[in-house]
Design a protein around this motif. Structure first.
Motif, PDB file in Angstrom:
ATOM      1  N   TYR A   1      40.553  35.560  41.222  1.00 24.64           N
ATOM      2  CA  TYR A   1      39.851  36.735  40.973  1.00 24.64           C
ATOM      3  C   TYR A   1      38.675  35.979  40.479  1.00 24.64           C
ATOM      4  O   TYR A   1      37.619  36.647  40.222  1.00 24.64           O
ATOM      5  N   ASP A   2      38.841  34.837  39.925  1.00 22.38           N
ATOM      6  CA  ASP A   2      37.454  34.136  39.212  1.00 22.38           C
ATOM      7  C   ASP A   2      36.701  33.398  40.147  1.00 22.38           C
ATOM      8  O   ASP A   2      35.643  32.661  40.023  1.00 22.38           O
TER       9      ASP A   2
ATOM     10  N   TRP B   1      42.754  46.399  49.109  1.00 19.53           N
ATOM     11  CA  TRP B   1      42.753  45.448  47.796  1.00 19.53           C
ATOM     12  C   TRP B   1      41.743  44.602  47.929  1.00 19.53           C
ATOM     13  O   TRP B   1      40.982  43.999  47.073  1.00 19.53           O
TER      14      TRP B   1
ATOM     15  N   ARG C   1      46.648  37.617  39.141  1.00 21.18           N
ATOM     16  CA  ARG C   1      45.794  37.246  38.101  1.00 21.18           C
ATOM     17  C   ARG C   1      46.168  36.121  37.278  1.00 21.18           C
ATOM     18  O   ARG C   1      45.441  35.364  36.744  1.00 21.18           O
TER      19      ARG C   1
ATOM     20  N   ASN D   1      33.621  38.670  44.687  1.00 24.01           N
ATOM     21  CA  ASN D   1      34.829  37.816  44.978  1.00 24.01           C
ATOM     22  C   ASN D   1      34.469  37.157  46.335  1.00 24.01           C
ATOM     23  O   ASN D   1      35.267  35.943  46.731  1.00 24.01           O
TER      24      ASN D   1
ATOM     25  N   ARG E   1      34.532  41.294  37.379  1.00 21.24           N
ATOM     26  CA  ARG E   1      35.748  40.703  37.928  1.00 21.24           C
ATOM     27  C   ARG E   1      36.717  40.905  37.150  1.00 21.24           C
ATOM     28  O   ARG E   1      37.798  41.278  37.416  1.00 21.24           O
TER      29      ARG E   1
ATOM     30  N   ARG F   1      39.125  44.408  36.991  1.00 24.07           N
ATOM     31  CA  ARG F   1      39.874  45.059  38.115  1.00 24.07           C
ATOM     32  C   ARG F   1      40.666  44.002  38.802  1.00 24.07           C
ATOM     33  O   ARG F   1      40.648  42.504  38.258  1.00 24.07           O
ATOM     34  N   ASP F   2      41.700  44.560  39.316  1.00 25.09           N
ATOM     35  CA  ASP F   2      42.655  43.601  40.025  1.00 25.09           C
ATOM     36  C   ASP F   2      42.498  43.768  41.553  1.00 25.09           C
ATOM     37  O   ASP F   2      43.360  43.807  42.381  1.00 25.09           O
ATOM     38  N   THR F   3      41.302  43.699  42.105  1.00 21.00           N
ATOM     39  CA  THR F   3      41.019  43.777  43.463  1.00 21.00           C
ATOM     40  C   THR F   3      40.025  42.805  43.610  1.00 21.00           C
ATOM     41  O   THR F   3      39.196  42.392  42.891  1.00 21.00           O
ATOM     42  N   LEU F   4      39.751  42.381  44.938  1.00 20.71           N
ATOM     43  CA  LEU F   4      38.634  41.555  45.426  1.00 20.71           C
ATOM     44  C   LEU F   4      37.579  42.326  45.697  1.00 20.71           C
ATOM     45  O   LEU F   4      37.547  43.187  46.659  1.00 20.71           O
TER      46      LEU F   4
END
Length: 297
Positions: free
Chosen positions: A16-17, A202, A176, A292, A230, A233-236
């Motif tokens: 995610y980073d 996602w 993550r 991302n 970023r 959230r836990d999506t791209l």
């Protein structure tokens, strides 16, 4: 990057980073001349129609100039695959899953999966030969099209069976917590029964339906400005640096009797060569904060 520096980021950053290079409709690097997707109009499967129109279909369905293996070798780590079965009138007893783009059948899915395996095999050997860290995880987002529920289950089994290297099976939030060094070689999203990332959204782009380069760049600028950071959230967030032909482009190509020679690849190339660098420079902070994946035709 020096080894010490590479260890720092591989041990502290997650997927995610990162800002990842991707390809749009990754498998549309070849268009089959005689086979069509299950969604294709019946009339296209007739040789007297589909044959003469192949050039038009190819012109506006082919999105990539290189196969999957070559894309991965060039640095792509995000693949966008639309998967279906062949139209029964053009399948000729071929019941495999195929990569499709609109009515076009591109390449069999098993061929694509073998190319991913080949990349991983060679990257693993190279990685250990010089001791350097290179992120080799491949994110593959699959969009099943016109498939029955039992066929989606079969699709999940096919992917799980043919991919030689580990496929991530956890949730988006758990991902993550995994450092780059520890991420499995394959992350596959969009297929039920294949891990918990069963929704392609996602990692999906905000589809901007235009073939106009200037309009596309302006709308992408608005998109990155409102992108959720970023860390929230836990999506791209996928930025689609792509263009979409309209119906009239197909019609005009046919009626011009070949005089209109524009293709999707040519238009995408103009977009990438003339606007990408200036776009990134103009929106550098927004891209770093909220994007991302940037994927291309």
């Amino acid at each position: 990057m020096a080894k010490s520096g590479s260890r720092r980021y591989e041990d502290t950053l997650s997927i995610y980073d990162c800002v990842i290079a991707g390809s749009h409709d990754s498998g549309a690097y070849v268009i089959d001349r005689t086979r069509f997707a299950r969604s294709a109009p019946r009339v296209l499967t007739m040789r007297v129609v589909g044959g003469p129109l192949h050039g038009v279909i190819d012109a506006f369905s082919r999105t990539q100039g290189a196969d999957i293996y070559t894309q991965l070798k060039a640095g792509v780590r995000f693949l966008d695959l639309r998967v279906s079965k062949l139209h029964p009138l053009s399948a000729r007893n071929d019941n495999r899953f195929w990569i499709v783009h609109g009515p076009a059948a591109c390449v069999a899915l098993d061929d694509v999966l073998h190319q991913i395996n080949r990349f991983h095999d060679e990257a693993h050997e190279h990685h250990h030969s010089d001791g350097m860290f290179r992120p080799q995880c491949v994110i593959t987002v699959v969009r099943p099209l016109r498939l029955e529920e039992h066929e989606v289950e079969e699709l999940a089994h096919t992917i799980q069976t043919l991919l030689k290297h580990e496929v991530y099976s956890g949730s988006a939030s758990e991902l993550r917590k995994i450092a780059l060094r520890e991420v499995p070689r394959n992350i596959v999203a969009g297929v039920k029964s294949l891990g918990q990332l069963d929704d392609f959204r996602w990692a999906a782009d905000e589809w901007i339906d235009t073939y106009d380069v200037d309009k596309k760049v302006a709308l992408l600028g608005n998109e990155v400005k409102r992108a959720v950071p970023r860390g929230e959230r836990d999506t791209l967030h996928v930025l689609g640096f792509t263009v979409t032909p309209q119906a009239y482009h197909f019609v005009f190509r046919v009626l011009s009797l070949g005089l209109y020679r524009d293709t999707l690849l040519k238009t995408a190339q103009r977009l990438n060569e003339t606007r990408l660098i200036s776009f990134v420079q103009q929106h550098r902070d927004e891209v770093r904060r909220g994007v991302n994946v940037v994927f291309f035709d």
